[in-house]
Write an enzyme that holds these catalytic residues in place. Structure first.
Site, PDB file in Angstrom:
ATOM      1  N   GLY A  34       4.806  -7.927   4.815  1.00 34.05           N
ATOM      2  CA  GLY A  34       3.528  -8.454   5.274  1.00 34.05           C
ATOM      3  C   GLY A  34       2.343  -7.760   4.650  1.00 34.05           C
ATOM      4  O   GLY A  34       1.323  -7.537   5.293  1.00 34.05           O
ATOM      5  N   CYS A  35       2.440  -7.425   3.398  1.00 37.40           N
ATOM      6  CA  CYS A  35       1.448  -6.622   2.682  1.00 37.40           C
ATOM      7  C   CYS A  35       0.744  -7.485   1.637  1.00 37.40           C
ATOM      8  O   CYS A  35       1.310  -8.459   1.150  1.00 37.40           O
ATOM      9  CB  CYS A  35       2.190  -5.461   2.005  1.00 37.40           C
ATOM     10  N   GLY A  36      -0.452  -7.093   1.281  1.00 34.22           N
ATOM     11  CA  GLY A  36      -1.152  -7.791   0.208  1.00 34.22           C
ATOM     12  C   GLY A  36      -0.414  -7.720  -1.120  1.00 34.22           C
ATOM     13  O   GLY A  36      -0.611  -8.567  -1.993  1.00 34.22           O
ATOM     14  N   THR A  38       2.928  -7.885  -1.302  1.00 37.83           N
ATOM     15  CA  THR A  38       4.230  -8.536  -1.126  1.00 37.83           C
ATOM     16  C   THR A  38       4.545  -9.542  -2.235  1.00 37.83           C
ATOM     17  O   THR A  38       5.706  -9.625  -2.656  1.00 37.83           O
ATOM     18  CB  THR A  38       4.329  -9.182   0.273  1.00 37.83           C
TER      19      THR A  38
END
Length: 159
Positions: A34-36, A38
């Site tokens: 759920g990361c920028g 990803t």
């Protein structure tokens, strides 16, 4: 100690020796779903598809230490990666990369290749390149996209 002296936990909770990867070039990455960053999974998979037959292995270690961005179970994370980004490289069990509870492999990696913050991992998608002899030769920040390190991987595969 060398990288081949470490064991890591697979998603089925069985231990796997990194000595199984002797002779390969390794790209070791701490990830989050759920990361920028990803979407870098796509670039990692592209590298894997292009160079696995030449000896590249990508080792994916989900980590929930940065902004709670990998909250799922080991199986949920693996399923997400395979369904969303069609990953075929191995996703291992979730680990910690910083602090006293950091996985021994990550303690070793950080000791071998410190970053801008010394011996800590700044964020998700920090990458370590390991040559065929098991030497940790480079560290890349989260902002460095997988395609930007392709030339380094090719150089190591050619050795």
């Amino acid at each position: 100690m060398s990288i081949y002296d470490y064991q890591v936990k697979q998603t089925n909770h069985e231990m796997k020796s990194l000595s199984d990867y002797k002779g390969n070039v390794l790209l070791i990455v701490n990830t989050a779903t759920g990361c920028g960053f990803t979407p870098q999974y796509e670039g990692l998979q592209n590298l894997y598809e292009k160079y696995q037959s030449e000896g590249l292995e990508i080792l994916d270690f989900p980590c929930n230490q940065f902004g709670n961005q990998a909250p799922g179970s080991d199986q949920e994370i693996t399923d997400f990666c395979q369904l969303t980004y069609q990953t075929t490289f191995e996703t291992f069990a979730k680990i910690k990369v910083n602090g006293e509870e950091a996985d021994p492999l990550y303690k070793y990696l950080k000791n071998e290749q410190g970053g801008l913050l010394g011996k800590t991992i700044k964020w998700n998608f920090t990458k370590f390149l390991v040559n065929r002899k098991g030497d940790v030769i480079k560290r890349y920040a989260s902002t460095v996209k997988p395609e930007e390190i392709e030339s380094d991987i090719l150089a190591e595969l050619a050795k």
